[in-house]
Structures are given as structure tokens and as C-alpha cells.
Design a protein around this motif. Structure first.
Motif, PDB file in Angstrom:
ATOM      1  N   GLU A   1      -8.395   4.760  -7.713  1.00  0.00           N
ATOM      2  CA  GLU A   1      -7.571   5.227  -6.596  1.00  0.00           C
ATOM      3  C   GLU A   1      -6.621   4.109  -6.188  1.00  0.00           C
ATOM      4  OE1 GLU A   1     -10.447   6.345  -3.510  1.00  0.00           O
ATOM      5  OE2 GLU A   1     -10.523   4.271  -2.846  1.00  0.00           O
TER       6      GLU A   1
ATOM      7  N   ASP B   1     -15.159   4.588  -3.159  1.00  0.00           N
ATOM      8  CA  ASP B   1     -14.994   3.188  -2.750  1.00  0.00           C
ATOM      9  C   ASP B   1     -15.950   2.277  -3.512  1.00  0.00           C
ATOM     10  OD1 ASP B   1     -13.266   4.351  -0.987  1.00  0.00           O
ATOM     11  OD2 ASP B   1     -14.509   4.059   0.785  1.00  0.00           O
TER      12      ASP B   1
ATOM     13  N   ASP C   1     -12.724   1.389  -5.726  1.00  0.00           N
ATOM     14  CA  ASP C   1     -11.984   1.245  -4.476  1.00  0.00           C
ATOM     15  C   ASP C   1     -10.558   0.767  -4.708  1.00  0.00           C
ATOM     16  OD1 ASP C   1     -12.239   1.377  -1.501  1.00  0.00           O
ATOM     17  OD2 ASP C   1     -11.446  -0.662  -1.737  1.00  0.00           O
ATOM     18  N   ARG C   2      -9.644   1.280  -3.886  1.00  0.00           N
ATOM     19  CA  ARG C   2      -8.232   0.964  -4.109  1.00  0.00           C
ATOM     20  C   ARG C   2      -7.908  -0.514  -3.919  1.00  0.00           C
ATOM     21  NH1 ARG C   2      -8.115   3.932   0.740  1.00  0.00           N
ATOM     22  NH2 ARG C   2      -7.206   2.850   2.511  1.00  0.00           N
TER      23      ARG C   2
END
Ligand code: C2E
Ligand code: MG
Ligand code: MG
Ligand code: MG
Length: 291
Positions: free
Chosen positions: A236, A180, A202-203
Motif C-alpha cells: 500500500e 499495516d 504498511d505504507r
């Protein structure tokens, strides 16, 4: 055992919180039984290396197969485990399941590294490195096939003690990631000192990078930072081909997300890998010979 708060940790008592409602207490009792029994299951999401399209690692994501409520995501029970004594038992169970699956994949001829998420509380739990060392030795998994993912805030609670534990884990050969990345508060000083070889953006930034210039800049500079620190960088939350291509152009190292695969049961992992192998061979056979 320390009764006092750890340095830097703020303990807030909030009398209005529903920590002791009957519903919550019943849930915690059920969760304790779930951990001891066999209701916790791991789903695995592949991590793909952009340079050659290979998948050499997967991330373990815990779910609770609840007898009545069905398959529950970690958001429904990990936070509750974290505020009670249940997070260490949950984490040890998760590590044991992940190591067991990695051993079985290896026996089947697929050497996959497995990444396990580590809650803030667990890193500073006395004896964690020894417990992990013993688990790996008992099951016969080489340490480099286990990765632990920690968030920035996990490390920043007590950077000095965290650094010592991370060095112990790293000395065992276990690999470490910051998860993250970009959402927390990281000290560049510690980031440089930590024996971490992977940053995971982080996505939230990855998912919006094509629409939002700010997020694109954050992704771009995280990639540069990781590379300058000699680390590998993972994006991600890659949900579409356009984001995948943009990350490839930016020289991101690894991608993970629904565009590639949804998290899947341990048994499906080898089928998925072998299916991809077949696809890759077909593509190679169909491609014109260029040299
Ligand atoms: P995380 O470690 O950042 O895991 C990535 C999360 O993003 C997973 O959610 C995954 O299913 C989801 N995801 C993957 N690809 C995509 C995508 O393309 N789009 C979107 N929108 N989401 C995607 P999940 O499984 O619900 O896990 C959520 C969080 O729960 C994890 O975030 C991690 O912090 C925590 N968690 C999961 N397993 C464990 C565990 O075993 N122990 C602990 N302590 N925490 C865990
Ligand atoms: Mg993670
Ligand atoms: Mg993450
Ligand atoms: Mg997350």
C-alpha cells in the motif's frame, strides 16, 4: 458480556485525558447521529494485480460528510469511536454500505471484492460472524467478495479467541488480511495458524523503500515471508512509477496507492474501471503484433 478486561488487555485510566470535555461529548453525539443518519460515506481505492494488471478488489475507506466541517478523514473520528460504544455501530454501518455497493457493482457486471477495515474492538464482539453472515445472505453477496482487514495488534490482544473468530469468519467464506504489516508485533506461530490469505505491507515501508535500504529489506522479506506462507502480498502507499516497477521486480502480488488511484466515491469506481478498460484496449491496438 464481560465486565473485566480481556486477557492480555491493559486498561489504563488517565485522568488527564480529555475524554469528557464538552467539545468531545458534543462530537460524540454528532457522530452517533451521523452513523444513524447518512453522513458516513465510503471511498474506494483499487487494488491492482501486478501479474496481469487486473483490478478485482477495492478497499473501503470511511469518511464523515460533516454538515459544517466538510469531509472528515477516519483519523478525525474513528479513534473516538473506538474508545466509546460507537465503533460497533460504525463498523456495522460501514459493512452494510460496502456490501450494498459490491452488490450494485456486481449487478452492473463488475465482480469486485470489497475490503473493510475492522477495528480491534470489533473482532471479539460476540456475534460478529453471525451478523456478517446474515448481512451477506440478506443482500445476496457471495462471502468471498467480502474481505476484512485486521492489524497485527488486533489479533495479538487475545490470539486464542481471535483465532477462533477468524476461523468462523473464514468458514463462512469471508477473506481475511493482515493490514499495516511490519508496524506491529506478530507472532510467527499465530501468523502461520491464522486463516489469512493476504498480508498488506504498511505504507511507511513502501513509501521509503527506494531511499532507505532498511525499508527495502523489510519489503523484500515481507514478500518472501508471505509467499512462503502461501499468502498474497499487497504493497500500500505506492505513489510513483519507480516504486511500482521495483515492487513488480520483487514479485509483489498487488499494489495500491495514489500512483494508481486516489480513493473515490462508489459511483466513480465503475467509470474508473471502464476508463482503464478503454486505455488498455487502445494500448493493445497501438502495440505492434509480436506473434
Ligand atoms: P489503512 O487501512 O492502512 O488504509 C490506507 C490509508 O492509506 C488510507 O487512508 C488511504 O487513503 C491511504 N493511502 C492510499 N494510498 C496512498 C498513497 O499512495 N500514499 C499515502 N500517503 N497514503 C495512501 P485513510 O482513508 O485516511 O484511512 C486511514 C486509516 O483509517 C486506514 O488505514 C484504516 O486503518 C482506518 N480506516 C479507514 N476506514 C475505516 C473503517 O471503515 N473502519 C475502521 N475501523 N477503520 C478505518
Ligand atoms: Mg486497510
Ligand atoms: Mg494499511
Ligand atoms: Mg494504516
Amino acid at each position: 458480556y464481560e465486565a473485566k478486561a480481556r486477557p492480555g488487555e491493559v486498561v489504563v485510566y488517565d485522568p488527564s485525558s480529555d475524554l469528557n470535555t464538552p467539545h468531545r461529548l458534543a462530537m460524540l453525539g454528532e457522530l452517533r447521529r451521523a452513523i444513524q443518519g447518512d453522513e458516513l460515506v465510503l471511498h474506494y481505492q483499487p487494488k491492482l494485480e501486478l501479474v496481469d494488471g487486473r483490478v478485482t478488489a477495492v478497499e473501503a475507506l470511511v469518511r464523515w460528510q460533516h454538515p459544517v466541517r466538510g469531509l472528515l478523514p477516519p483519523a478525525d473520528f474513528v479513534p473516538a469511536a473506538e474508545t466509546t460504544g460507537l465503533i460497533m455501530p460504525l463498523t456495522l454501518r460501514t459493512l452494510s454500505l460496502a456490501i450494498g455497493d459490491a452488490v450494485r457493482w456486481r449487478e452492473a457486471g463488475h465482480e469486485l471484492q470489497v475490503a473493510v477495515n475492522l477495528s480491534p474492538r470489533c473482532l471479539l464482539e460476540p456475534g460478529l460472524p453471525e451478523q456478517i453472515r446474515d448481512m451477506l445472505a440478506e443482500r445476496g453477496l457471495p462471502a468471498h467478495l467480502l474481505r476484512l482487514e485486521l492489524t497485527e495488534s488486533t489479533v495479538m490482544v487475545d490470539p486464542v479467541r481471535s483465532l477462533a473468530v477468524l476461523r468462523e469468519l473464514s468458514a463462512l467464506g469471508v477473506r481475511l488480511s493482515i493490514d499495516d504489516f511490519g508496524t506491529g508485533y506478530s507472532s510467527m506461530t499465530y501468523l502461520k495458524k491464522m486463516p489469512v490469505d493476504e498480508l498488506k505491507i504498511d505504507r511507511s515501508f513502501v513509501m521509503d523503500m527506494l531511499a532507505s535500504p532498511d525499508d527495502e529489506i523489510l519489503v523484500r522479506s515481507s514478500i518472501e515471508l508471505a509467499h512462503n506462507l502461501g499468502m498474497s502480498i499487497v504493497a500500500e502507499g505506492v505513489e510513483d512509477a519507480e516504486t511500482f516497477d521495483a515492487l513488480s521486480t520483487l514479485r509483489c502480488d498487488v499494489v495500491q496507492g495514489y500512483h494508481l488511484a486516489y480513493p473515490m466515491g462508489a459511483g466513480a469506481v465503475l467509470d474508473w474501471l471502464e476508463g482503464r478498460g478503454v486505455d488498455a484496449r487502445r494500448a493493445r491496438e497501438a502495440a505492434p503484433v509480436t506473434d
